[in-house]
Design an enzyme around this catalytic site. Sequence first.
Site, PDB file in Angstrom:
ATOM      1  N   ASP A   1       0.803  -1.228   0.000  1.00  0.00           N
ATOM      2  CA  ASP A   1       0.000   0.000   0.000  1.00  0.00           C
ATOM      3  C   ASP A   1       0.833   1.275   0.000  1.00  0.00           C
ATOM      4  O   ASP A   1       0.326   2.340   0.340  1.00  0.00           O
ATOM      5  CB  ASP A   1      -0.935   0.002   1.203  1.00  0.00           C
ATOM      6  CG  ASP A   1      -0.187   0.100   2.528  1.00  0.00           C
ATOM      7  OD1 ASP A   1       1.008  -0.252   2.563  1.00  0.00           O
ATOM      8  OD2 ASP A   1      -0.789   0.541   3.529  1.00  0.00           O
ATOM      9  N   GLU A   2       2.088   1.199  -0.396  1.00  0.00           N
ATOM     10  CA  GLU A   2       2.943   2.384  -0.333  1.00  0.00           C
ATOM     11  C   GLU A   2       3.970   2.365  -1.452  1.00  0.00           C
ATOM     12  O   GLU A   2       4.492   1.306  -1.817  1.00  0.00           O
ATOM     13  CB  GLU A   2       3.654   2.430   1.025  1.00  0.00           C
ATOM     14  CG  GLU A   2       4.491   3.663   1.239  1.00  0.00           C
ATOM     15  CD  GLU A   2       5.110   3.700   2.633  1.00  0.00           C
ATOM     16  OE1 GLU A   2       5.714   4.726   2.970  1.00  0.00           O
ATOM     17  OE2 GLU A   2       4.995   2.694   3.375  1.00  0.00           O
TER      18      GLU A   2
END
Length: 437
Positions: free
Chosen positions: A94-95
């Site tokens: 998610d990054e």
Amino acid sequence: MDAFFASVEQFTRPTVRDRAVLVGGLGPRGTVAGASYQAREYGARSAMPMSEARRRCPVAVILPPRFRLYQAVSRQIFEIVRAASQHVEQVSIDEAFLEPEELTGAPTEVVRDFASRLRAQVHHTVGVTASIGAGSGKQLAKIASGLAKPNGALIVPPEQEGELLASLPVRKLWGIGPITESKLHRIGVRTIGEFAALQPGDVISLLGQAHGIELHRLAQGVDEHPVAERGEAKQVSAETTFDTDITDSGKLTSEVTGMAQAAHRRLVASGRAARTVTVKARDSSFTTISRAETLPSATSDFSALAAAARRLTPVAAPPGTPVRLVGVSYSGLATAEQESLFGNPADEPAADSLRSHAPVETPPAMAAPGTEEMPAPAWRAGDDIHHPEWGHGWVQGAGIGRVTVRFETARTGSGPTRTFTIGDPALSPADPLASLG
């Protein structure tokens, strides 16, 4: 992404969108994999023991993780991200760091507009929110994104970078953990600005040559880390911690087989095959033992990989050992799969000692058709479920012979609840991806 796991759960389960949500293990040794911002207001955090998080946030909805769903949403996000920038470094599910060429030397307002459009596109397409930080280096962008959360953007112009860094606690700096933080606190250094003002010689004597100088440069805003795609993982794995220690060899073998299957799903999803199987076991005294077996050739065949894991189980955890954690990992990964001339070994003589144990039971959902008496599924809160009339839903609660299901998806909005008997044949396990609508 903002509280990614919890945000995906809130998006796909509209009833809990504005409520405190904790994602993670439900047992006494479970940990929090994700906490919504509503839960964080109570002090609950990721990586916290679930028991402590529940004490801090008694109103939270507790849900088991659905990693396959998170991976599917992540793939959608990164399709958007990679289309927006020529240079992307994915850090996790998610990054990521981006370095769009059109933003080189661009005014702050142009960068802010880019961030706004990207955040809007992710939210419109995927349904969950992201926060974006921008600066002259990766560390500054990372810090800015954290300060922008949730659902915001912080663009740091070059002339404001020093002021922003100076006021932050030293723990915000990359590479500074609790031990380094403690060393700096002992000499009265608590902010990045105070650390940046130290003489290089003092830094070296306190933190060492290589590590100290690197941290000191970052504190002064000198960040030369490139944005570059990371290499593929060298192994895939899965592990679990038990609510109570396991001493029964048959049950332990069953758990290892389950971890082998979970790791196999990740192996197949990566499009690779594995040659080495490793089983890790941690006993009640926290002693960890790992044992590995290398197959004649790389394979993605589950039966061969699981058989190797079963053979290794009594070696890593001799019979009678109280085991609190087991894990299975596959390494020696290859994109091409070569069949061995002699075949990969399955349950051969080395595994004879395991054959006396009870066989691994087939889960109810996978039992062979035609079975006259199917055991009732052990529904748990958060499980995805399907009903031919009501469609996709999730279990809100189960017990005393009944199960209550909320029928809704990301697209339907908050839906109705219905209660059924535990063994109702109309209820069946559902694919978590169906919750996207």
